[in-house]
Design a protein around this motif. Sequence first.
Motif, PDB file in Angstrom:
ATOM      1  N   LEU A  63     -20.421  24.969  31.192  1.00  0.00           N
ATOM      2  CA  LEU A  63     -20.370  26.291  31.824  1.00  0.00           C
ATOM      3  C   LEU A  63     -20.533  27.403  30.797  1.00  0.00           C
ATOM      4  CD1 LEU A  63     -17.541  25.821  34.485  1.00  0.00           C
ATOM      5  CD2 LEU A  63     -20.024  25.882  34.846  1.00  0.00           C
ATOM      6  N   SER A  64     -20.025  27.214  29.602  1.00  0.00           N
ATOM      7  CA  SER A  64     -20.206  28.215  28.550  1.00  0.00           C
ATOM      8  C   SER A  64     -21.686  28.368  28.208  1.00  0.00           C
ATOM      9  CB  SER A  64     -19.408  27.807  27.309  1.00  0.00           C
ATOM     10  OG  SER A  64     -19.584  28.743  26.264  1.00  0.00           O
ATOM     11  N   LEU A 120     -23.400  37.070  42.070  1.00  0.00           N
ATOM     12  CA  LEU A 120     -23.098  36.232  40.915  1.00  0.00           C
ATOM     13  C   LEU A 120     -22.921  34.770  41.352  1.00  0.00           C
ATOM     14  CD1 LEU A 120     -22.464  36.300  37.840  1.00  0.00           C
ATOM     15  CD2 LEU A 120     -20.068  36.601  38.454  1.00  0.00           C
ATOM     16  N   ALA A 152     -23.558  30.056  31.148  1.00  0.00           N
ATOM     17  CA  ALA A 152     -23.363  31.508  31.195  1.00  0.00           C
ATOM     18  C   ALA A 152     -24.362  32.210  30.285  1.00  0.00           C
ATOM     19  CB  ALA A 152     -21.934  31.852  30.797  1.00  0.00           C
ATOM     20  N   ASP A 153     -24.595  31.649  29.102  1.00  0.00           N
ATOM     21  CA  ASP A 153     -25.599  32.239  28.202  1.00  0.00           C
ATOM     22  C   ASP A 153     -27.006  32.060  28.766  1.00  0.00           C
ATOM     23  OD1 ASP A 153     -23.767  33.129  26.350  1.00  0.00           O
ATOM     24  OD2 ASP A 153     -23.855  31.310  25.136  1.00  0.00           O
ATOM     25  N   LEU A 169     -27.956  31.915  31.818  1.00  0.00           N
ATOM     26  CA  LEU A 169     -28.199  32.733  33.007  1.00  0.00           C
ATOM     27  C   LEU A 169     -28.310  34.224  32.698  1.00  0.00           C
ATOM     28  CD1 LEU A 169     -25.894  31.007  35.650  1.00  0.00           C
ATOM     29  CD2 LEU A 169     -28.382  30.859  35.443  1.00  0.00           C
ATOM     30  N   ARG A 170     -28.211  34.599  31.456  1.00  0.00           N
ATOM     31  CA  ARG A 170     -28.341  36.030  31.125  1.00  0.00           C
ATOM     32  C   ARG A 170     -29.730  36.581  31.436  1.00  0.00           C
ATOM     33  NH1 ARG A 170     -24.953  37.039  25.489  1.00  0.00           N
ATOM     34  NH2 ARG A 170     -23.096  35.875  26.121  1.00  0.00           N
ATOM     35  N   VAL A 195     -25.042  31.312  40.049  1.00  0.00           N
ATOM     36  CA  VAL A 195     -24.348  30.176  39.426  1.00  0.00           C
ATOM     37  C   VAL A 195     -24.504  28.924  40.295  1.00  0.00           C
ATOM     38  CG1 VAL A 195     -22.109  29.288  38.698  1.00  0.00           C
ATOM     39  CG2 VAL A 195     -22.733  31.661  38.197  1.00  0.00           C
ATOM     40  N   LEU A 219     -26.077  38.858  35.698  1.00  0.00           N
ATOM     41  CA  LEU A 219     -25.264  38.405  34.562  1.00  0.00           C
ATOM     42  C   LEU A 219     -25.180  39.464  33.472  1.00  0.00           C
ATOM     43  CD1 LEU A 219     -23.919  35.515  34.148  1.00  0.00           C
ATOM     44  CD2 LEU A 219     -25.577  35.653  36.032  1.00  0.00           C
TER      45      LEU A 219
END
Length: 399
Positions: A233-234, A266, A237-238, A240-241, A270, A246
Amino acid sequence: MSPLNLAAHLGQDEFLAQVLHRRYRHIPAAIPNPGELITWDDVNTILATHRLEPPRFRLSANGEMLPAHRYTAPVTTRRHTVWQRLHPTELHDRLAEGASLVIDAVDELHPPIGRAAMELEQWLRTGVQTNLYASFTAREGFGVHWDDHDVVVIQVDGAKRWKLYGPTRTAPMYKDTDEPEPPPEEPAAELVLRPGDMLYLPRGWWHSVAASEGEHSLHLTFGIQTTTGAQLLSWLADDLRRHDVLREDLPVHATAAQQATYLERLRREVTTALEDPGLLGRYTAMRDTTDLTRLRPSLPHITGLLPADPDIRIRLTSSRAQISPAPDGDGVIFRACDNEWELAKEALPLLQRLTSAAPGTVSLGELVAATGIPIADVTAVISDLMNGQAATVVQGNRR
């Protein structure tokens, strides 16, 4: 593969499907000659020729690290720097009193262990760090404890008793929200490892270890890097920028309805990403190809092309390199050590031969014979990989 063939000893596909992360496995007499990994003379040489500072090298007793001054003496150089020189007599005394000796990341110091670690990395597709442990009395160096990573243990010399208590928390982590409950008073299993024995232990399993069989002990612990949902997930998150939602500021001053709209946008991004069946494959490939593993220089070859010498031996610095077709379908992509090369499709046999040889070495002559590619073209490709840290020259006949 290494002659050790650790994957075969552990059980290959059956191990991955039924044992990995689930339960322990003990394999008696798996390694016929564990001294090929390291000997006591090798250990003495490492201690004598490296300035290893704590905690890289340390003594431990009852779960506590001994102060370095109890087994070292300060030395001031002519440039007025101070380092701690190992004092053999004091070291022997502390070990005789019950301390355990530890060398972290010994795979970076001793090539045979490094190759064994790379073999596990190639099979398990994750990083591996190997620590060395030596004990001389029945006193436990670490008490009853658990590790935040799976381990593969190889007993090299002597004997060591392992008491296994099992886990009290599912997959505990180094950075976690809660500590595991204490272990039960009685172990679930008790094993004595002897030279050549292997033991696999999942993370979170409480255990204690002691050289309680009336003889010294030398063993290696291959620590297997975790790959968790939190890490996925970390990374996601990057990744999906690239989507606006995001990158936008959180609507902390907006109305409740506007905040709900933002969270729904959001959630959609995800959720869409998590529904991608290739997500885990993309993440694993990223980890494989960005891992820097055991980089090493290629002295004396520092500029230009390698000489077209068929006896020069080459090793990939990563055993997790990836080969894939080029987007246009008219070439191949090679990814390793956080670098990427696009090569002509004729290079594919060369890349396949290199990756199949890892973690061992292969000569330029062997590459030419196996692929039919002229040695000038072989050296050009290898030189490019060396410039990107993905390949290195290994001098002499060391495999």
